[in-house]
Design an enzyme around this catalytic site. Structure first.
Site, PDB file in Angstrom:
ATOM      1  N   ASP A  82      -7.068  87.135  62.102  1.00 39.22           N
ATOM      2  CA  ASP A  82      -7.842  87.132  63.345  1.00 39.22           C
ATOM      3  C   ASP A  82      -7.263  88.207  64.260  1.00 39.22           C
ATOM      4  O   ASP A  82      -6.115  88.115  64.696  1.00 39.22           O
ATOM      5  CB  ASP A  82      -7.747  85.746  64.008  1.00 39.22           C
ATOM      6  N   THR A  92     -16.266 104.541  68.179  1.00 36.01           N
ATOM      7  CA  THR A  92     -17.645 104.562  68.652  1.00 36.01           C
ATOM      8  C   THR A  92     -17.999 105.765  69.529  1.00 36.01           C
ATOM      9  O   THR A  92     -17.117 106.321  70.208  1.00 36.01           O
ATOM     10  CB  THR A  92     -17.924 103.270  69.453  1.00 36.01           C
ATOM     11  N   TYR A 134     -16.772  97.509  76.396  1.00 38.60           N
ATOM     12  CA  TYR A 134     -16.714  97.761  74.947  1.00 38.60           C
ATOM     13  C   TYR A 134     -16.134  99.152  74.682  1.00 38.60           C
ATOM     14  O   TYR A 134     -15.172  99.294  73.914  1.00 38.60           O
ATOM     15  CB  TYR A 134     -18.116  97.625  74.336  1.00 38.60           C
TER      16      TYR A 134
HETATM   17  N1  LIG Z   1     -22.647  98.399  65.231  1.00 37.80           N
HETATM   18  C1  LIG Z   1     -22.752  99.560  65.856  1.00 37.80           C
HETATM   19  O1  LIG Z   1     -23.834  99.965  66.292  1.00 37.80           O
HETATM   20  C2  LIG Z   1     -21.548 100.442  66.014  1.00 37.80           C
HETATM   21  C3  LIG Z   1     -21.664 101.632  66.723  1.00 37.80           C
HETATM   22  C4  LIG Z   1     -20.545 102.455  66.857  1.00 37.80           C
HETATM   23  C5  LIG Z   1     -19.342 102.091  66.285  1.00 37.80           C
HETATM   24  N2  LIG Z   1     -19.259 100.909  65.618  1.00 37.80           N
HETATM   25  C6  LIG Z   1     -17.957 100.522  65.069  1.00 37.80           C
HETATM   26  O2  LIG Z   1     -18.062 100.485  63.657  1.00 37.80           O
HETATM   27  C7  LIG Z   1     -17.250  99.439  63.136  1.00 37.80           C
HETATM   28  C8  LIG Z   1     -18.036  98.578  62.178  1.00 37.80           C
HETATM   29  O3  LIG Z   1     -19.088  97.974  62.891  1.00 37.80           O
HETATM   30  P1  LIG Z   1     -20.132  97.008  62.179  1.00 37.80           P
HETATM   31  O4  LIG Z   1     -21.471  97.351  62.711  1.00 37.80           O
HETATM   32  O5  LIG Z   1     -19.884  96.991  60.714  1.00 37.80           O
HETATM   33  O6  LIG Z   1     -19.685  95.606  62.797  1.00 37.80           O
HETATM   34  P2  LIG Z   1     -20.469  94.215  62.762  1.00 37.80           P
HETATM   35  O7  LIG Z   1     -21.491  94.238  61.685  1.00 37.80           O
HETATM   36  O8  LIG Z   1     -20.857  93.894  64.148  1.00 37.80           O
HETATM   37  O9  LIG Z   1     -19.320  93.230  62.301  1.00 37.80           O
HETATM   38  C9  LIG Z   1     -18.190  92.978  63.072  1.00 37.80           C
HETATM   39  C10 LIG Z   1     -17.072  92.580  62.142  1.00 37.80           C
HETATM   40  O10 LIG Z   1     -15.917  92.348  62.932  1.00 37.80           O
HETATM   41  C11 LIG Z   1     -15.373  91.113  62.539  1.00 37.80           C
HETATM   42  N3  LIG Z   1     -14.621  90.492  63.634  1.00 37.80           N
HETATM   43  C12 LIG Z   1     -15.031  90.287  64.910  1.00 37.80           C
HETATM   44  N4  LIG Z   1     -14.054  89.657  65.605  1.00 37.80           N
HETATM   45  C13 LIG Z   1     -13.007  89.498  64.757  1.00 37.80           C
HETATM   46  C14 LIG Z   1     -11.704  88.946  64.872  1.00 37.80           C
HETATM   47  N5  LIG Z   1     -11.277  88.391  66.006  1.00 37.80           N
HETATM   48  N6  LIG Z   1     -10.896  88.942  63.797  1.00 37.80           N
HETATM   49  C15 LIG Z   1     -11.301  89.479  62.619  1.00 37.80           C
HETATM   50  N7  LIG Z   1     -12.521  90.030  62.441  1.00 37.80           N
HETATM   51  C16 LIG Z   1     -13.361  90.033  63.504  1.00 37.80           C
HETATM   52  C17 LIG Z   1     -16.569  90.267  62.142  1.00 37.80           C
HETATM   53  O11 LIG Z   1     -16.086  89.201  61.422  1.00 37.80           O
HETATM   54  P3  LIG Z   1     -16.953  88.169  60.507  1.00 37.80           P
HETATM   55  O12 LIG Z   1     -17.097  88.875  59.226  1.00 37.80           O
HETATM   56  O13 LIG Z   1     -16.090  86.975  60.427  1.00 37.80           O
HETATM   57  O14 LIG Z   1     -18.237  87.938  61.246  1.00 37.80           O
HETATM   58  C18 LIG Z   1     -17.371  91.296  61.372  1.00 37.80           C
HETATM   59  O15 LIG Z   1     -16.894  91.429  60.048  1.00 37.80           O
HETATM   60  C19 LIG Z   1     -16.651  98.723  64.345  1.00 37.80           C
HETATM   61  O16 LIG Z   1     -15.352  99.199  64.566  1.00 37.80           O
HETATM   62  C20 LIG Z   1     -17.549  99.132  65.496  1.00 37.80           C
HETATM   63  O17 LIG Z   1     -16.846  99.134  66.723  1.00 37.80           O
HETATM   64  C21 LIG Z   1     -20.334 100.077  65.457  1.00 37.80           C
END
Ligand SMILES: NC(=O)c1ccc[n+]([C@@H]2O[C@H](COP(=O)([O-])OP(=O)(O)OC[C@H]3O[C@@H](n4cnc5c(N)ncnc54)[C@H](OP(=O)(O)O)[C@@H]3O)[C@@H](O)[C@H]2O)c1
Length: 309
Positions: free
Chosen positions: A42, A107, A131
């Site tokens: 976590d 991001t 964020y």
């Molecule tokens: N989504 C976007 O549009 C976007 C844009 C720019 C950059 N990013 C970056 O790209 C990366 C990947 O994003 P994504 O879209 O794949 O994310 P996502 O689909 O929103 O998933 C978030 C992940 O983080 C995990 N998580 C959240 N809180 C946690 C905690 N306390 N301990 C352990 N795990 C935790 C979740 O766990 P669970 O598997 O348990 O749910 C999930 O696996 C991130 O670093 C994000 O900041 C995303």
């Protein structure tokens, strides 16, 4: 010949990028993905991190998990900073202790959107919300803990998995004829499938060479830009052509769609450095949208079943 598969330990279980990494690795023998998530790991509880990661015997750490709820972060900065700043700091310390590289995802929201052309890595950062600030601090913490890092800033992530704009739009189109979509924020829609490819390739480069040019920050987003409205229009066009739902896009300014967190008006990322240093070219966003829409149309039931939604 010896088995040379590299163990990539990734944070998060059901995240979009994690799912795409797992899918990618299932088709190859040189990379193994080991996802670690709650409750064992976590990010908001740093004491759970070191032992869990170490026992997974990583060759490389991928820091993909984050508190990605941009609007919720405004009301819960404590969790956002714990997960996006402190957690990655601890991961990077573990990487240092194990003498292995870390690939950390960040991001486009580290920028304020005031620049009229795509951002390069050296442009000044000035996040508009909690964020973005928490992710920026995560980048800084990772870089301070270990030199052996690549920080990949990505943007507007979508995939056939999980929670994202593309799946939300297709869902809305099942029941609505029109949908109001913001037309004055410009960015790079990026498929998590393409991010997973880039993460694996960058990881392989870091594992095989100590070249300093492979380290640092790299913009890693889909090629070409769009507004949210353009993005929606394109996915509906492809969906309709494939017998899926579509809706009329009503273009609105962000001022007509107030959200708790302010978002940058322009967050396009210039990805030339990624190409120059790592030899990676991100696909055109329309090409990737087409692939993901087709999959999303056919995979929905399967995904729901898989994740018990
Ligand atoms: N989504 C976007 O549009 C976007 C844009 C720019 C950059 N990013 C970056 O790209 C990366 C990947 O994003 P994504 O879209 O794949 O994310 P996502 O689909 O929103 O998933 C978030 C992940 O983080 C995990 N998580 C959240 N809180 C946690 C905690 N306390 N301990 C352990 N795990 C935790 C979740 O766990 P669970 O598997 O348990 O749910 C999930 O696996 C991130 O670093 C994000 O900041 C995303």
């Amino acid at each position: 010949m010896m088995h040379t598969s590299k163990r990539y330990v990734v944070t998060g279980l059901r995240g979009q990028v994690v799912q795409c990494l797992l899918e990618n690795a299932s088709r190859r023998s040189d990379v193994e993905i080991i996802p670690l998530g709650r409750p064992e790991l976590d990010l908001a509880a740093p004491r759970t991190i070191a032992a869990t990661v170490e026992s997974a015997r990583p060759d490389l750490i991928v820091s993909a998990a984050a508190f990605t709820w941009v609007d919720l972060a405004e009301a819960d900065p404590e969790t956002a900073f714990a997960v996006n700043s402190e957690g990655p700091a601890e991961l990077a310390r573990v990487a240092t202790a194990l003498q292995i590289p870390i690939v950390h995802l960040s991001t486009d929201y580290v920028f304020d959107g005031g620049k009229p052309i795509p951002y390069v890595e050296s442009d000044p950062v000035a996040p508009l919300g909690v964020y973005g600030r928490s992710k920026l601090m995560g980048e800084q913490n990772v870089a301070a803990a270990t030199e052996h890092h690549a920080i990949l800033r990505t943007a507007w992530v979508y995939s056939p998995f999980g929670r994202n704009f593309l799946r939300t739009m297709l869902k809305i189109a099942e029941t609505k004829e029109g949908v109001r979509v913001v037309d004055d924020q410009i960015g790079n829609p990026t498929s998590a499938i393409d991010i997973a490819n880039a993460v694996i390739a960058v990881g392989q480069n870091l594992l095989t060479s100590n070249e300093p040019a492979l380290r640092g920050i790299f913009h890693t987003a889909g090629t070409g830009s769009a507004s949210w409205a353009d993005f929606a229009d394109e996915m509906f066009r492809i969906s309709a052509a494939n017998g899926g739902p579509s809706a009329k896009v009503i273009r609105i300014p962000a001022s007509e769609y107030p959200t708790p967190a302010q978002r940058p008006a322009n967050s396009q990322l210039n990805c030339s450095k990624l190409h120059k240093c790592h030899g990676i070219v991100m696909p055109d966003w329309q090409v990737s949208v087409e692939y993901v829409v087709k999959r999303a149309l056919h995979a929905d039931d399967l995904e729901n079943e898989k994740f018990g939604r």
